[in-house]
Design an enzyme around this catalytic site. Structure first.
Site, PDB file in Angstrom:
ATOM      1  N   SER A 181       3.498  -2.488  10.256  1.00 41.03           N
ATOM      2  CA  SER A 181       4.896  -2.611  10.367  1.00 41.03           C
ATOM      3  C   SER A 181       5.476  -3.889  10.344  1.00 41.03           C
ATOM      4  CB  SER A 181       5.354  -2.385  11.918  1.00 41.03           C
ATOM      5  OG  SER A 181       4.672  -0.881  12.213  1.00 41.03           O
ATOM      6  N   GLY A 238       2.214   1.959  10.699  1.00 39.68           N
ATOM      7  CA  GLY A 238       3.242   2.920  10.599  1.00 39.68           C
ATOM      8  C   GLY A 238       3.825   3.452  11.828  1.00 39.68           C
ATOM      9  N   LYS A 253      -0.006   4.251  -0.147  1.00 44.81           N
ATOM     10  CA  LYS A 253      -0.472   5.361   0.536  1.00 44.81           C
ATOM     11  C   LYS A 253      -0.633   6.567  -0.398  1.00 44.81           C
ATOM     12  CE  LYS A 253       0.262   3.197   4.654  1.00 44.81           C
ATOM     13  NZ  LYS A 253       0.053   3.418   6.123  1.00 44.81           N
ATOM     14  N   ASN A 276       0.862  -1.118   0.084  1.00 48.55           N
ATOM     15  CA  ASN A 276      -0.077   0.018  -0.114  1.00 48.55           C
ATOM     16  C   ASN A 276       0.899   1.197  -0.064  1.00 48.55           C
ATOM     17  OD1 ASN A 276      -1.871   2.102   0.452  1.00 48.55           O
ATOM     18  ND2 ASN A 276      -2.229   1.386   2.652  1.00 48.55           N
ATOM     19  N   GLU A 309      -5.309  -5.386  10.463  1.00 46.54           N
ATOM     20  CA  GLU A 309      -4.386  -4.635  10.743  1.00 46.54           C
ATOM     21  C   GLU A 309      -4.551  -3.915  11.959  1.00 46.54           C
ATOM     22  OE1 GLU A 309      -2.189  -3.084   6.878  1.00 46.54           O
ATOM     23  OE2 GLU A 309      -4.288  -2.350   6.799  1.00 46.54           O
ATOM     24  N   HIS A 335      -9.578   0.377   4.938  1.00 42.91           N
ATOM     25  CA  HIS A 335      -8.334   0.611   5.755  1.00 42.91           C
ATOM     26  C   HIS A 335      -8.449   1.459   6.737  1.00 42.91           C
ATOM     27  CE1 HIS A 335      -4.102   2.171   6.240  1.00 42.91           C
ATOM     28  NE2 HIS A 335      -3.764   0.898   5.724  1.00 42.91           N
ATOM     29  N   GLU A 381      -6.900   4.251   7.845  1.00 36.63           N
ATOM     30  CA  GLU A 381      -6.524   5.672   7.623  1.00 36.63           C
ATOM     31  C   GLU A 381      -7.991   6.034   7.159  1.00 36.63           C
ATOM     32  OE1 GLU A 381      -2.869   5.192   5.576  1.00 36.63           O
ATOM     33  OE2 GLU A 381      -1.980   4.463   7.450  1.00 36.63           O
TER      34      GLU A 381
HETATM   35  C1  PEP Z   1      -0.821  -0.184   5.974  1.00 32.42           C
HETATM   36  O1  PEP Z   1      -0.747   1.057   5.523  1.00 32.42           O
HETATM   37  O2  PEP Z   1      -1.431  -0.930   5.554  1.00 32.42           O
HETATM   38  C2  PEP Z   1       0.380  -0.613   6.809  1.00 32.42           C
HETATM   39  C3  PEP Z   1       0.260  -1.733   7.407  1.00 32.42           C
HETATM   40  O3  PEP Z   1       1.605   0.241   7.141  1.00 32.42           O
HETATM   41  P1  PEP Z   1       2.825   0.072   7.738  1.00 32.42           P
HETATM   42  O4  PEP Z   1       3.346  -1.399   6.903  1.00 32.42           O
HETATM   43  O5  PEP Z   1       3.775   1.002   7.420  1.00 32.42           O
HETATM   44  O6  PEP Z   1       2.557  -0.176   9.179  1.00 32.42           O
END
Ligand code: PEP
Length: 251
Positions: free
Chosen positions: A215, A176, A10, A8, A170, A97, A99
């Protein structure tokens, strides 16, 4: 089913940067992608038409969208429709997601509409679910996952299959932050998601892929991808560089 290794990107990268990363990734993965893995990259809409052909030129690699509006076409200023994504070469799209839930205020009802509309339009859908740190501390992980799965899948109980649906667990506190969930936390959450999928989709739920996101990095991907009920990963930060994402894909 193959493990789904998803990126992703973003709201990062210019078109030129996206093309450069996709080109490098395609070189790193061509002829090296194990038979049990497939790769998905979800860039910004702005670069989909440039990046999708580069990715789909590699066997087992796909392009996807981070979001869309659940309508065919019409007066929805600033939005993009599933048909327009298919037209650009997208095979997959994300819905729910964290966000979009927590920054853009999307609620379970709208997310469920997106999953249903996307599947009907011919996209493969990845429904993202996960609890905040406050919900975890309050002992609400299972209640939150149950609600997000029930409402996210409410419109697709008759049509979701292991081929057109995946779920990404997630935990919001791990996205992040550099704070990856531990194996015990991942195992428990994925076992619960599996149980719920089997209850909601009796004939397909056992085979629907469950991705972990939060992460994931080259140094932890190998452990995570081999845990029970982990059928792939969804990667944000560490997917922005081709070298780092290719190490995750091949971990
Ligand atoms: C994500 O954007 O779905 C995500 C898991 O980000 P990160 O790997 O940076 O934690």
């Amino acid at each position: 089913m193959k493990k789904l290794m998803a990126a992703n990107w973003k709201m990062y990268k210019t078109v030129a940067e996206g093309v450069a990363t996709a080109t490098e990734l395609a070189k790193l993965l061509a002829d090296r992608l194990p038979a049990d893995r497939e790769v998905l990259v979800c860039p910004s809409f702005t670069m989909l038409s440039a990046v999708a052909p580069i990715l789909t030129g590699v066997e087992g690699c796909f392009a996807g969208a981070q979001n869309f509006y659940p309508a065919g076409q019409g007066a929805f200023t600033g939005e993009i429709a599933p048909e327009q994504l298919l037209d650009l070469g997208c095979a997959y799209a994300l819905a729910g997601h964290s966000e979009r839930r927590h920054v853009l205020g999307e609620e379970d009802g709208l997310i469920g509409k997106k999953v249903a509309f996307g599947l009907d339009a011919g996209l493969k859908m990845i429904l993202c679910v996960g609890e905040t740190i406050d919900e975890r501390r309050a002992g609400q992980v299972e209640a939150v996952l149950a609600r997000q799965l029930e409402m996210g899948l409410a419109g697709v109980l008759e049509k979701a299959t292991a081929a057109n649906l995946a779920v990404a667990y997630e935990p919001v506190w791990a996205i992040g932050t550099g704070e990856v969930a531990g194996p015990a936390e991942i195992l428990a959450a994925h076992a619960f998601v599996r149980e719920k999928l089997v209850a909601l989709l009796p004939s397909e739920g056992a085979a629907v892929r469950i991705l972990y996101g939060g992460s994931v990095k080259p140094d932890n991907a190998g452990t995570i991808i081999r845990l029970d009920n982990v059928d792939g990963v969804l990667v944000g930060g560490a997917s922005l560089k081709a070298d780092s994402f290719s190490q995750i894909v091949l971990a």
